[in-house]
Design an enzyme around this catalytic site. Structure first.
Site, mmCIF file in Angstrom:
data_model
loop_
_atom_site.group_PDB
_atom_site.id
_atom_site.type_symbol
_atom_site.label_atom_id
_atom_site.label_comp_id
_atom_site.label_asym_id
_atom_site.label_seq_id
_atom_site.Cartn_x
_atom_site.Cartn_y
_atom_site.Cartn_z
ATOM 1 N N ASP A 1 47.204 35.953 39.911
ATOM 2 C CA ASP A 1 45.997 35.852 40.727
ATOM 3 C C ASP A 1 46.235 34.887 41.893
ATOM 4 O O ASP A 1 47.173 34.080 41.889
ATOM 5 C CB ASP A 1 44.817 35.361 39.883
ATOM 6 C CG ASP A 1 44.366 36.397 38.869
ATOM 7 O OD1 ASP A 1 44.646 37.594 39.081
ATOM 8 O OD2 ASP A 1 43.727 36.011 37.869
ATOM 9 N N VAL A 2 45.346 34.944 42.854
ATOM 10 C CA VAL A 2 45.483 34.131 44.058
ATOM 11 C C VAL A 2 45.502 32.638 43.723
ATOM 12 O O VAL A 2 46.189 31.852 44.397
ATOM 13 C CB VAL A 2 44.337 34.460 45.046
ATOM 14 C CG1 VAL A 2 42.984 34.147 44.432
ATOM 15 C CG2 VAL A 2 44.503 33.717 46.362
#
Length: 350
Positions: free
Chosen positions: A165-166
Protein backbone atom coordinates in the site's frame (compact mmCIF):
# COMPACT_ATOMS: atom_id res chain seq x y z
CA UNK A 1 5.38 -23.62 -44.96
CA UNK A 2 4.65 -20.11 -46.17
CA UNK A 3 1.51 -18.66 -44.59
CA UNK A 4 0.08 -17.78 -48.00
CA UNK A 5 0.52 -21.39 -49.16
CA UNK A 6 -0.94 -22.63 -45.89
CA UNK A 7 -4.09 -20.58 -46.32
CA UNK A 8 -4.43 -21.61 -49.97
CA UNK A 9 -3.86 -25.33 -49.43
CA UNK A 10 -5.98 -25.74 -46.30
CA UNK A 11 -9.73 -26.02 -46.75
CA UNK A 12 -10.36 -26.78 -43.11
CA UNK A 13 -10.45 -23.98 -40.60
CA UNK A 14 -9.96 -26.41 -37.73
CA UNK A 15 -6.61 -27.35 -39.20
CA UNK A 16 -5.74 -23.67 -39.50
CA UNK A 17 -6.55 -23.06 -35.87
CA UNK A 18 -4.68 -26.15 -34.70
CA UNK A 19 -1.62 -25.32 -36.76
CA UNK A 20 -1.55 -21.63 -35.86
CA UNK A 21 0.28 -22.27 -32.62
CA UNK A 22 2.76 -24.57 -34.33
CA UNK A 23 3.76 -21.75 -36.63
CA UNK A 24 4.89 -19.73 -33.61
CA UNK A 25 7.34 -18.10 -33.22
CA UNK A 26 8.63 -18.41 -36.80
CA UNK A 27 5.55 -17.31 -38.71
CA UNK A 28 3.15 -15.88 -36.14
CA UNK A 29 4.10 -12.40 -37.28
CA UNK A 30 3.24 -13.52 -40.80
CA UNK A 31 -0.21 -14.58 -39.61
CA UNK A 32 -0.79 -11.13 -38.19
CA UNK A 33 0.70 -9.53 -41.30
CA UNK A 34 -1.70 -11.58 -43.43
CA UNK A 35 -4.75 -10.20 -41.65
CA UNK A 36 -3.42 -6.63 -41.55
CA UNK A 37 -2.36 -6.60 -45.21
CA UNK A 38 -5.43 -8.34 -46.56
CA UNK A 39 -7.95 -6.32 -44.59
CA UNK A 40 -7.70 -2.56 -43.92
CA UNK A 41 -7.58 -1.44 -40.29
CA UNK A 42 -11.11 -0.03 -40.42
CA UNK A 43 -12.33 -3.33 -41.86
CA UNK A 44 -10.59 -5.29 -39.11
CA UNK A 45 -12.24 -3.12 -36.48
CA UNK A 46 -15.61 -4.25 -37.78
CA UNK A 47 -14.54 -7.89 -37.85
CA UNK A 48 -13.17 -7.64 -34.30
CA UNK A 49 -16.76 -7.63 -33.06
CA UNK A 50 -16.79 -11.40 -33.62
CA UNK A 51 -14.29 -11.72 -30.76
CA UNK A 52 -14.44 -8.40 -28.87
CA UNK A 53 -12.68 -9.61 -25.74
CA UNK A 54 -9.58 -10.47 -27.78
CA UNK A 55 -9.03 -6.99 -29.23
CA UNK A 56 -9.03 -4.57 -26.31
CA UNK A 57 -6.93 -1.42 -25.95
CA UNK A 58 -4.04 -2.05 -23.56
CA UNK A 59 -1.52 0.11 -21.76
CA UNK A 60 1.48 1.01 -23.92
CA UNK A 61 0.09 -0.85 -26.97
CA UNK A 62 -0.04 1.08 -30.23
CA UNK A 63 -2.60 -1.26 -31.81
CA UNK A 64 -5.20 -3.72 -30.55
CA UNK A 65 -4.22 -6.12 -33.36
CA UNK A 66 -1.16 -7.63 -31.71
CA UNK A 67 0.30 -11.05 -32.38
CA UNK A 68 -1.09 -12.55 -29.18
CA UNK A 69 -4.51 -10.97 -29.77
CA UNK A 70 -4.78 -12.63 -33.18
CA UNK A 71 -3.68 -16.01 -31.78
CA UNK A 72 -6.21 -15.69 -28.96
CA UNK A 73 -8.95 -14.86 -31.47
CA UNK A 74 -8.03 -17.88 -33.63
CA UNK A 75 -8.42 -20.12 -30.59
CA UNK A 76 -11.75 -18.70 -29.45
CA UNK A 77 -13.69 -17.79 -32.58
CA UNK A 78 -16.24 -20.25 -33.94
CA UNK A 79 -15.71 -21.62 -37.44
CA UNK A 80 -18.93 -20.14 -38.81
CA UNK A 81 -18.05 -16.70 -37.41
CA UNK A 82 -14.54 -16.89 -38.81
CA UNK A 83 -15.74 -17.88 -42.29
CA UNK A 84 -18.18 -14.96 -42.41
CA UNK A 85 -15.28 -12.52 -42.31
CA UNK A 86 -12.27 -14.48 -43.58
CA UNK A 87 -12.99 -17.00 -46.39
CA UNK A 88 -10.78 -20.04 -46.17
CA UNK A 89 -9.01 -20.53 -48.50
CA UNK A 90 -9.02 -16.81 -49.34
CA UNK A 91 -9.81 -15.45 -52.76
CA UNK A 92 -6.92 -14.47 -54.99
CA UNK A 93 -5.77 -10.91 -54.37
CA UNK A 94 -6.67 -8.50 -57.17
CA UNK A 95 -4.10 -5.86 -56.29
CA UNK A 96 -0.43 -6.09 -55.50
CA UNK A 97 0.61 -5.50 -51.93
CA UNK A 98 2.20 -2.06 -51.60
CA UNK A 99 4.22 -1.07 -48.57
CA UNK A 100 2.89 2.27 -47.38
CA UNK A 101 5.11 2.39 -44.31
CA UNK A 102 7.99 0.33 -42.98
CA UNK A 103 8.95 0.25 -39.32
CA UNK A 104 11.98 -1.42 -37.80
CA UNK A 105 11.60 -2.34 -34.13
CA UNK A 106 13.87 -4.03 -31.65
CA UNK A 107 12.57 -6.88 -29.54
CA UNK A 108 11.78 -6.00 -25.95
CA UNK A 109 14.52 -5.96 -23.33
CA UNK A 110 13.80 -7.09 -19.76
CA UNK A 111 15.42 -5.64 -16.65
CA UNK A 112 14.94 -7.08 -13.17
CA UNK A 113 16.00 -6.26 -9.64
CA UNK A 114 14.70 -5.63 -6.14
CA UNK A 115 13.49 -2.35 -4.71
CA UNK A 116 13.22 -0.94 -1.22
CA UNK A 117 10.57 1.68 -0.50
CA UNK A 118 11.25 4.02 2.43
CA UNK A 119 8.37 6.47 2.08
CA UNK A 120 4.88 6.15 3.57
CA UNK A 121 3.53 8.51 0.95
CA UNK A 122 4.52 6.76 -2.28
CA UNK A 123 2.38 4.34 -4.32
CA UNK A 124 3.93 1.47 -6.25
CA UNK A 125 2.27 2.56 -9.50
CA UNK A 126 0.78 5.94 -10.52
CA UNK A 127 -2.22 6.68 -8.30
CA UNK A 128 -4.90 8.08 -10.59
CA UNK A 129 -8.60 8.19 -9.65
CA UNK A 130 -11.24 9.43 -12.13
CA UNK A 131 -8.49 10.91 -14.27
CA UNK A 132 -7.00 12.89 -11.38
CA UNK A 133 -3.49 12.18 -10.16
CA UNK A 134 -3.30 11.89 -6.37
CA UNK A 135 0.46 11.81 -5.77
CA UNK A 136 3.27 13.21 -7.87
CA UNK A 137 5.35 10.06 -8.29
CA UNK A 138 5.52 6.29 -7.76
CA UNK A 139 8.04 3.48 -7.37
CA UNK A 140 7.41 2.46 -10.97
CA UNK A 141 8.19 5.92 -12.32
CA UNK A 142 11.24 6.58 -10.14
CA UNK A 143 12.85 3.41 -11.51
CA UNK A 144 11.61 3.39 -15.10
CA UNK A 145 12.41 7.00 -16.02
CA UNK A 146 16.14 6.25 -15.85
CA UNK A 147 15.82 2.94 -17.69
CA UNK A 148 13.76 4.56 -20.43
CA UNK A 149 16.41 7.25 -20.91
CA UNK A 150 19.36 4.85 -21.05
CA UNK A 151 17.71 2.17 -23.20
CA UNK A 152 15.96 4.80 -25.35
CA UNK A 153 12.75 2.75 -25.34
CA UNK A 154 9.31 3.75 -26.60
CA UNK A 155 7.42 2.53 -23.53
CA UNK A 156 7.59 0.07 -20.66
CA UNK A 157 5.59 -2.44 -18.64
CA UNK A 158 6.22 -2.80 -14.89
CA UNK A 159 5.51 -5.92 -12.82
CA UNK A 160 6.49 -7.10 -9.35
CA UNK A 161 6.10 -9.90 -6.84
CA UNK A 162 3.05 -8.47 -5.07
CA UNK A 163 2.56 -4.85 -4.06
CA UNK A 164 2.46 -2.74 -0.93
CA UNK A 165 0.00 0.00 0.00
CA UNK A 166 0.99 3.63 -0.41
CA UNK A 167 1.64 3.99 3.37
CA UNK A 168 3.64 0.76 3.74
CA UNK A 169 7.43 0.59 3.59
CA UNK A 170 9.35 -2.28 1.97
CA UNK A 171 12.56 -3.01 3.86
CA UNK A 172 15.03 -5.91 4.09
CA UNK A 173 16.24 -7.29 0.76
CA UNK A 174 13.40 -5.54 -1.06
CA UNK A 175 10.66 -6.66 -3.44
CA UNK A 176 11.48 -8.36 -6.78
CA UNK A 177 10.41 -6.41 -9.87
CA UNK A 178 10.80 -6.62 -13.63
CA UNK A 179 10.42 -4.00 -16.37
CA UNK A 180 9.80 -4.74 -20.03
CA UNK A 181 11.32 -2.02 -22.23
CA UNK A 182 9.48 -1.84 -25.55
CA UNK A 183 11.43 -1.13 -28.75
CA UNK A 184 14.70 -0.04 -27.12
CA UNK A 185 17.27 1.70 -29.37
CA UNK A 186 20.10 0.44 -27.17
CA UNK A 187 20.08 -3.18 -26.01
CA UNK A 188 23.63 -4.05 -24.94
CA UNK A 189 24.86 -3.10 -21.47
CA UNK A 190 27.86 -4.46 -19.58
CA UNK A 191 27.61 -5.52 -15.93
CA UNK A 192 29.50 -2.36 -14.97
CA UNK A 193 27.10 -0.17 -16.94
CA UNK A 194 24.11 -1.81 -15.22
CA UNK A 195 25.81 -1.21 -11.88
CA UNK A 196 26.25 2.45 -12.80
CA UNK A 197 22.60 2.70 -13.88
CA UNK A 198 21.56 1.24 -10.53
CA UNK A 199 23.63 3.87 -8.74
CA UNK A 200 22.04 6.61 -10.83
CA UNK A 201 18.57 5.45 -9.76
CA UNK A 202 19.61 5.27 -6.11
CA UNK A 203 21.15 8.75 -6.18
CA UNK A 204 18.02 10.28 -7.71
CA UNK A 205 15.68 9.77 -4.74
CA UNK A 206 15.73 9.04 -1.03
CA UNK A 207 12.30 7.36 -1.29
CA UNK A 208 13.51 4.18 -2.99
CA UNK A 209 16.65 2.13 -3.56
CA UNK A 210 17.23 -0.71 -6.02
CA UNK A 211 19.64 -3.63 -5.90
CA UNK A 212 20.64 -6.57 -8.08
CA UNK A 213 19.71 -4.65 -11.25
CA UNK A 214 20.34 -6.92 -14.24
CA UNK A 215 19.23 -7.94 -17.72
CA UNK A 216 17.03 -11.06 -17.81
CA UNK A 217 15.07 -13.05 -20.37
CA UNK A 218 11.31 -13.02 -20.87
CA UNK A 219 11.17 -16.63 -19.67
CA UNK A 220 13.03 -15.83 -16.46
CA UNK A 221 10.35 -13.35 -15.40
CA UNK A 222 7.92 -16.25 -15.01
CA UNK A 223 9.94 -17.40 -12.00
CA UNK A 224 8.91 -14.23 -10.16
CA UNK A 225 5.25 -15.22 -10.42
CA UNK A 226 5.62 -18.98 -9.87
CA UNK A 227 3.75 -20.22 -6.82
CA UNK A 228 3.11 -16.72 -5.53
CA UNK A 229 0.53 -17.77 -2.98
CA UNK A 230 2.81 -20.52 -1.64
CA UNK A 231 5.57 -18.02 -0.90
CA UNK A 232 5.92 -16.37 2.49
CA UNK A 233 6.30 -12.74 3.51
CA UNK A 234 7.42 -11.20 6.78
CA UNK A 235 5.86 -8.05 8.24
CA UNK A 236 6.22 -5.73 11.20
CA UNK A 237 3.03 -4.02 12.44
CA UNK A 238 2.63 -1.30 15.06
CA UNK A 239 -0.71 -1.99 16.79
CA UNK A 240 -2.93 0.12 19.05
CA UNK A 241 -5.59 -1.22 21.44
CA UNK A 242 -8.43 0.69 23.06
CA UNK A 243 -8.11 -1.10 26.39
CA UNK A 244 -4.90 -1.12 28.38
CA UNK A 245 -2.71 -4.21 27.94
CA UNK A 246 0.16 -5.74 29.83
CA UNK A 247 2.99 -7.82 28.40
CA UNK A 248 1.35 -11.05 29.57
CA UNK A 249 -1.86 -10.15 27.71
CA UNK A 250 -0.16 -10.51 24.33
CA UNK A 251 2.42 -13.20 25.16
CA UNK A 252 0.11 -16.02 23.96
CA UNK A 253 0.33 -14.70 20.40
CA UNK A 254 3.93 -15.98 20.26
CA UNK A 255 2.69 -19.55 20.72
CA UNK A 256 0.17 -19.51 17.87
CA UNK A 257 1.40 -21.41 14.80
CA UNK A 258 -0.21 -21.95 11.38
CA UNK A 259 -3.28 -19.86 12.20
CA UNK A 260 -5.89 -20.22 9.45
CA UNK A 261 -7.83 -17.13 8.42
CA UNK A 262 -10.96 -16.63 6.35
CA UNK A 263 -10.58 -13.26 4.64
CA UNK A 264 -13.49 -11.81 2.72
CA UNK A 265 -12.34 -9.29 0.11
CA UNK A 266 -11.52 -6.12 2.12
CA UNK A 267 -13.86 -3.17 1.75
CA UNK A 268 -10.96 -0.92 0.73
CA UNK A 269 -10.17 -3.01 -2.38
CA UNK A 270 -13.67 -4.26 -3.20
CA UNK A 271 -13.94 -1.74 -6.07
CA UNK A 272 -11.12 -3.51 -7.94
CA UNK A 273 -11.14 -7.09 -6.60
CA UNK A 274 -13.91 -9.70 -6.92
CA UNK A 275 -15.90 -10.56 -3.81
CA UNK A 276 -14.57 -13.84 -2.42
CA UNK A 277 -13.52 -15.52 0.81
CA UNK A 278 -9.83 -16.43 0.73
CA UNK A 279 -8.15 -18.84 3.13
CA UNK A 280 -4.80 -17.53 4.32
CA UNK A 281 -2.28 -18.70 6.92
CA UNK A 282 -0.34 -16.82 9.59
CA UNK A 283 2.68 -19.08 10.07
CA UNK A 284 4.22 -17.41 13.13
CA UNK A 285 3.85 -14.29 15.31
CA UNK A 286 6.18 -12.60 17.77
CA UNK A 287 4.95 -9.74 19.97
CA UNK A 288 7.00 -6.83 21.30
CA UNK A 289 5.37 -4.88 24.15
CA UNK A 290 5.74 -1.07 23.99
CA UNK A 291 3.24 0.46 26.44
CA UNK A 292 -0.33 0.02 27.75
CA UNK A 293 -1.89 0.77 24.37
CA UNK A 294 0.79 -0.16 21.85
CA UNK A 295 2.78 -3.21 20.80
CA UNK A 296 4.67 -4.34 17.73
CA UNK A 297 3.84 -7.63 16.06
CA UNK A 298 6.24 -9.47 13.74
CA UNK A 299 4.41 -11.88 11.43
CA UNK A 300 5.43 -14.50 8.90
CA UNK A 301 2.46 -15.14 6.62
CA UNK A 302 1.32 -16.74 3.42
CA UNK A 303 1.69 -14.35 0.49
CA UNK A 304 -1.58 -12.61 -0.28
CA UNK A 305 -2.62 -12.16 3.35
CA UNK A 306 -4.26 -8.80 4.12
CA UNK A 307 -2.33 -7.76 7.24
CA UNK A 308 -4.26 -4.59 8.03
CA UNK A 309 -7.53 -6.52 8.01
CA UNK A 310 -6.01 -9.27 10.17
CA UNK A 311 -5.32 -6.60 12.81
CA UNK A 312 -8.60 -4.63 12.90
CA UNK A 313 -10.93 -7.31 11.50
CA UNK A 314 -12.50 -5.19 8.72
CA UNK A 315 -15.93 -5.18 10.45
CA UNK A 316 -15.78 -8.93 10.94
CA UNK A 317 -14.79 -9.74 7.34
CA UNK A 318 -11.49 -11.31 8.49
CA UNK A 319 -11.82 -14.08 11.09
CA UNK A 320 -10.07 -14.53 13.42
CA UNK A 321 -8.25 -11.22 13.86
CA UNK A 322 -6.05 -9.57 16.48
CA UNK A 323 -9.04 -7.71 17.93
CA UNK A 324 -11.02 -10.93 18.43
CA UNK A 325 -7.98 -12.81 19.79
CA UNK A 326 -7.33 -10.07 22.37
CA UNK A 327 -11.05 -9.46 22.98
CA UNK A 328 -10.73 -5.72 22.42
CA UNK A 329 -10.62 -3.17 19.63
CA UNK A 330 -7.31 -3.14 17.78
CA UNK A 331 -6.05 -1.04 14.90
CA UNK A 332 -2.85 -0.78 12.89
CA UNK A 333 -0.77 2.41 12.95
CA UNK A 334 2.21 1.39 10.81
CA UNK A 335 3.11 -1.56 8.60
CA UNK A 336 6.44 -2.58 7.08
CA UNK A 337 7.25 -5.42 4.71
CA UNK A 338 10.44 -6.92 6.12
CA UNK A 339 11.02 -9.67 3.54
CA UNK A 340 9.53 -11.14 0.37
CA UNK A 341 10.72 -14.73 0.22
CA UNK A 342 11.13 -15.09 -3.54
CA UNK A 343 14.55 -16.34 -4.63
CA UNK A 344 14.71 -14.16 -7.75
CA UNK A 345 16.41 -12.38 -9.40
CA UNK A 346 19.87 -13.79 -8.63
CA UNK A 347 21.80 -11.81 -6.05
CA UNK A 348 24.69 -9.82 -7.51
CA UNK A 349 27.94 -8.82 -5.88
CA UNK A 350 27.29 -5.10 -5.67
Amino acid sequence: MCVWEFFRSSARLTLLKRCAKRLIPLTTSSLVLYFLCRYPHSCLLGRATACPDCFKPAKNKQSVFTRMAVIKALEKIKEEDFLKHFPCPPSSPKNLCVALEIQCNNGAVFVAGRYNKYSRNLPQTPWIIDGERKLESSVEELISEHLMAEFKADSFNFSSSGREDVDVRTLGNGRPFAIELVNPRRIHFTAEEMKGLQQTINNSSDKIQVRDLQLVTREAIGRMKEGEEEKTKTYSALIWTDKAIQKEDIAFLDDIKELKLDQKTPLRVLHRRPLAVRCRIIHTMKSEYIDEHHFRLHLKTQAGTYIKEFVHGDFGRTKPNIGSLLNRTADILELDVESVDVDWPPTLDN
